[in-house]
Design an enzyme around this catalytic site. Sequence first.
Site, mmCIF file in Angstrom:
data_model
loop_
_atom_site.group_PDB
_atom_site.id
_atom_site.type_symbol
_atom_site.label_atom_id
_atom_site.label_comp_id
_atom_site.label_asym_id
_atom_site.label_seq_id
_atom_site.Cartn_x
_atom_site.Cartn_y
_atom_site.Cartn_z
ATOM 1 N N GLY A 145 104.041 -63.677 19.985
ATOM 2 C CA GLY A 145 104.226 -64.982 20.612
ATOM 3 C C GLY A 145 104.417 -64.934 22.112
ATOM 4 O O GLY A 145 105.014 -65.849 22.696
ATOM 5 N N SER A 146 103.862 -63.891 22.777
ATOM 6 C CA SER A 146 104.069 -63.830 24.231
ATOM 7 C C SER A 146 103.301 -64.943 24.941
ATOM 8 O O SER A 146 103.777 -65.465 25.973
ATOM 9 C CB SER A 146 103.696 -62.457 24.784
ATOM 10 O OG SER A 146 102.306 -62.251 24.730
ATOM 11 N N ASN A 147 102.143 -65.350 24.425
ATOM 12 C CA ASN A 147 101.445 -66.489 25.036
ATOM 13 C C ASN A 147 102.244 -67.770 24.830
ATOM 14 O O ASN A 147 102.363 -68.591 25.750
ATOM 15 C CB ASN A 147 100.042 -66.643 24.448
ATOM 16 C CG ASN A 147 99.042 -65.734 25.131
ATOM 17 O OD1 ASN A 147 98.751 -65.916 26.311
ATOM 18 N ND2 ASN A 147 98.536 -64.755 24.412
ATOM 19 N N ILE A 162 91.874 -67.880 10.091
ATOM 20 C CA ILE A 162 90.738 -68.781 10.315
ATOM 21 C C ILE A 162 91.031 -70.110 9.630
ATOM 22 O O ILE A 162 91.515 -70.145 8.494
ATOM 23 C CB ILE A 162 89.447 -68.156 9.770
ATOM 24 C CG1 ILE A 162 89.113 -66.898 10.575
ATOM 25 C CG2 ILE A 162 88.301 -69.151 9.818
ATOM 26 C CD1 ILE A 162 87.928 -66.122 10.054
ATOM 27 N N ASN A 199 92.490 -72.634 21.618
ATOM 28 C CA ASN A 199 92.781 -71.242 21.274
ATOM 29 C C ASN A 199 92.613 -70.383 22.514
ATOM 30 O O ASN A 199 91.856 -70.731 23.426
ATOM 31 C CB ASN A 199 91.800 -70.762 20.197
ATOM 32 C CG ASN A 199 92.009 -69.305 19.812
ATOM 33 O OD1 ASN A 199 93.163 -68.885 19.596
ATOM 34 N ND2 ASN A 199 90.942 -68.529 19.723
ATOM 35 N N HIS A 203 91.350 -66.554 23.210
ATOM 36 C CA HIS A 203 90.677 -65.450 22.537
ATOM 37 C C HIS A 203 90.579 -64.276 23.519
ATOM 38 O O HIS A 203 90.170 -64.469 24.667
ATOM 39 C CB HIS A 203 89.282 -65.894 22.091
ATOM 40 C CG HIS A 203 88.533 -64.809 21.396
ATOM 41 N ND1 HIS A 203 88.829 -64.413 20.113
ATOM 42 C CD2 HIS A 203 87.525 -64.016 21.808
ATOM 43 C CE1 HIS A 203 88.024 -63.419 19.777
ATOM 44 N NE2 HIS A 203 87.231 -63.157 20.780
ATOM 45 N N THR A 224 98.251 -59.858 30.390
ATOM 46 C CA THR A 224 98.927 -60.378 31.593
ATOM 47 C C THR A 224 98.157 -61.575 32.161
ATOM 48 O O THR A 224 98.771 -62.521 32.666
ATOM 49 C CB THR A 224 99.063 -59.310 32.700
ATOM 50 O OG1 THR A 224 97.754 -58.891 33.086
ATOM 51 C CG2 THR A 224 99.864 -58.106 32.235
ATOM 52 N N GLU A 284 96.167 -63.568 30.272
ATOM 53 C CA GLU A 284 96.309 -64.662 29.297
ATOM 54 C C GLU A 284 97.539 -65.506 29.622
ATOM 55 O O GLU A 284 97.515 -66.738 29.531
ATOM 56 C CB GLU A 284 96.442 -64.098 27.873
ATOM 57 C CG GLU A 284 95.209 -63.364 27.385
ATOM 58 C CD GLU A 284 95.347 -62.908 25.936
ATOM 59 O OE1 GLU A 284 95.926 -63.640 25.114
ATOM 60 O OE2 GLU A 284 94.876 -61.797 25.623
HETATM 61 N N1 NHR Z 1 89.555 -71.303 13.195
HETATM 62 C C1 NHR Z 1 88.398 -71.895 13.488
HETATM 63 N N2 NHR Z 1 87.864 -72.722 12.578
HETATM 64 N N3 NHR Z 1 87.736 -71.718 14.660
HETATM 65 C C2 NHR Z 1 88.261 -70.889 15.583
HETATM 66 O O1 NHR Z 1 87.601 -70.719 16.718
HETATM 67 C C3 NHR Z 1 89.474 -70.206 15.323
HETATM 68 C C4 NHR Z 1 90.097 -70.449 14.086
HETATM 69 C C5 NHR Z 1 91.295 -69.804 13.759
HETATM 70 C C6 NHR Z 1 91.827 -68.882 14.625
HETATM 71 C C7 NHR Z 1 91.708 -67.490 16.669
HETATM 72 C C8 NHR Z 1 90.689 -66.342 16.576
HETATM 73 C C9 NHR Z 1 90.671 -65.462 17.786
HETATM 74 O O2 NHR Z 1 90.984 -65.906 18.885
HETATM 75 C C10 NHR Z 1 91.190 -68.602 15.826
HETATM 76 C C11 NHR Z 1 90.027 -69.283 16.203
HETATM 77 C C12 NHR Z 1 91.669 -64.839 13.250
HETATM 78 C C13 NHR Z 1 90.483 -64.309 12.799
HETATM 79 C C14 NHR Z 1 90.378 -63.645 11.442
HETATM 80 O O3 NHR Z 1 89.362 -63.074 11.103
HETATM 81 C C15 NHR Z 1 89.361 -64.432 13.604
HETATM 82 C C16 NHR Z 1 89.468 -65.094 14.813
HETATM 83 C C17 NHR Z 1 90.669 -65.634 15.250
HETATM 84 C C18 NHR Z 1 91.774 -65.489 14.462
HETATM 85 N N4 NHR Z 1 91.434 -63.713 10.603
HETATM 86 C C19 NHR Z 1 91.510 -63.161 9.257
HETATM 87 C C20 NHR Z 1 91.297 -64.270 8.209
HETATM 88 O O4 NHR Z 1 90.876 -63.914 7.107
HETATM 89 C C21 NHR Z 1 92.855 -62.547 8.988
HETATM 90 C C22 NHR Z 1 93.202 -61.434 9.920
HETATM 91 C C23 NHR Z 1 94.673 -61.030 9.867
HETATM 92 O O5 NHR Z 1 95.475 -61.699 9.161
HETATM 93 O O6 NHR Z 1 95.029 -60.074 10.581
HETATM 94 O O7 NHR Z 1 91.630 -65.441 8.465
HETATM 95 O O8 NHR Z 1 90.267 -64.277 17.683
HETATM 96 C C1 GAR Z 2 96.659 -62.227 22.386
HETATM 97 O O1 GAR Z 2 96.002 -61.207 23.079
HETATM 98 C C2 GAR Z 2 95.661 -63.230 21.868
HETATM 99 O O2 GAR Z 2 94.606 -63.486 22.754
HETATM 100 C C3 GAR Z 2 95.171 -62.526 20.654
HETATM 101 O O3 GAR Z 2 96.285 -61.888 20.085
HETATM 102 C C4 GAR Z 2 97.259 -61.659 21.088
HETATM 103 C C5 GAR Z 2 98.520 -62.376 20.698
HETATM 104 O O4 GAR Z 2 99.579 -62.032 21.515
HETATM 105 N N1 GAR Z 2 94.607 -63.452 19.736
HETATM 106 C C6 GAR Z 2 93.783 -63.067 18.785
HETATM 107 O O5 GAR Z 2 93.408 -61.929 18.662
HETATM 108 C C7 GAR Z 2 93.368 -64.166 17.841
HETATM 109 N N2 GAR Z 2 92.555 -63.604 16.833
HETATM 110 P P1 GAR Z 2 100.891 -62.914 21.534
HETATM 111 O O6 GAR Z 2 101.311 -63.137 20.078
HETATM 112 O O7 GAR Z 2 101.880 -62.050 22.236
HETATM 113 O O8 GAR Z 2 100.567 -64.182 22.243
#
Ligand code: NHR
Ligand code: GAR
Length: 197
Positions: A12-14, A100, A115, A117, A180, A182
């Site tokens: 949760g640093s963001n 997701i 979001n 990313h 940093t 982000e």
């Molecule tokens: N949902 C939608 N519909 N669209 C986006 O653009 C989203 C989203 C949910 C989360 C963050 C995203 C990222 O920034 C995000 C964007 C999780 C996964 C994933 O594969 C992919 C992208 C992002 C977040 N998650 C797995 C799943 O099955 C679980 C992985 C885990 O628990 O470690 O959901 O990268």
């Molecule tokens: C951040 O780097 C963020 O961009 C990334 O995870 C880190 C979370 O850090 N997000 C993803 O990878 C989403 N799939 P935080 O919990 O310290 O904010």
Amino acid sequence: MKNIVILISGTGSNMAAIVKTAQRDDWRGKFGARVAAVISNRADAKGLAFAAGHGIDTAVLDHKAFDAREKFDTALSELIDRYDETAQPLLLVLAGFMRILTPGFVSRYEGRLLNIHPSLLPAFAGLHTHQRALNEGCKLAGATVHQVTAELDHGVILAQAAVPVLPGDTADSLAARVLTQEHLIYPQAIADLLRHS
Ligand code: NHR
Ligand code: GAR
């Protein structure tokens, strides 16, 4: 009051950077906005303690307690919508949220769902962005703030920051350098949205 609800899964640093900027820059006075709640899908997310310590409502919704993504997302919407006001619809912010979201959930918050990313989109949508950037020999890496659409990591880009990839970088050292940045661009992108909404 415009409520901001932040979803996290871990450190949760963001989220913390957003909360600190909101307090330092008086988003309440300037924009009539406040971080109202932080919701995690993991009970052990470190960010929950930070949020509670800053007087912010917290909640945990464990995705493992649901047998379908739609059911988890429905329960999540119910928690979130407690903070939704008709006159001032909430802003929903994903900050290291790792689940997701279903198209139904995304369309409910379309246009007010953000979001961050950890890559320079459209490169490296999905997971393990830093290792993939290293594997490709990228000389620049970075982070992108974008609107969330049903297609993963494909919404309108609101802000980006780039950092160099340095010799000897590992996924962890690169992730730390990106993080940093982000912490600067995410609060700034949200303030820009609030200013123009
Ligand atoms: N949902 C939608 N519909 N669209 C986006 O653009 C989203 C989203 C949910 C989360 C963050 C995203 C990222 O920034 C995000 C964007 C999780 C996964 C994933 O594969 C992919 C992208 C992002 C977040 N998650 C797995 C799943 O099955 C679980 C992985 C885990 O628990 O470690 O959901 O990268
Ligand atoms: C951040 O780097 C963020 O961009 C990334 O995870 C880190 C979370 O850090 N997000 C993803 O990878 C989403 N799939 P935080 O919990 O310290 O904010």
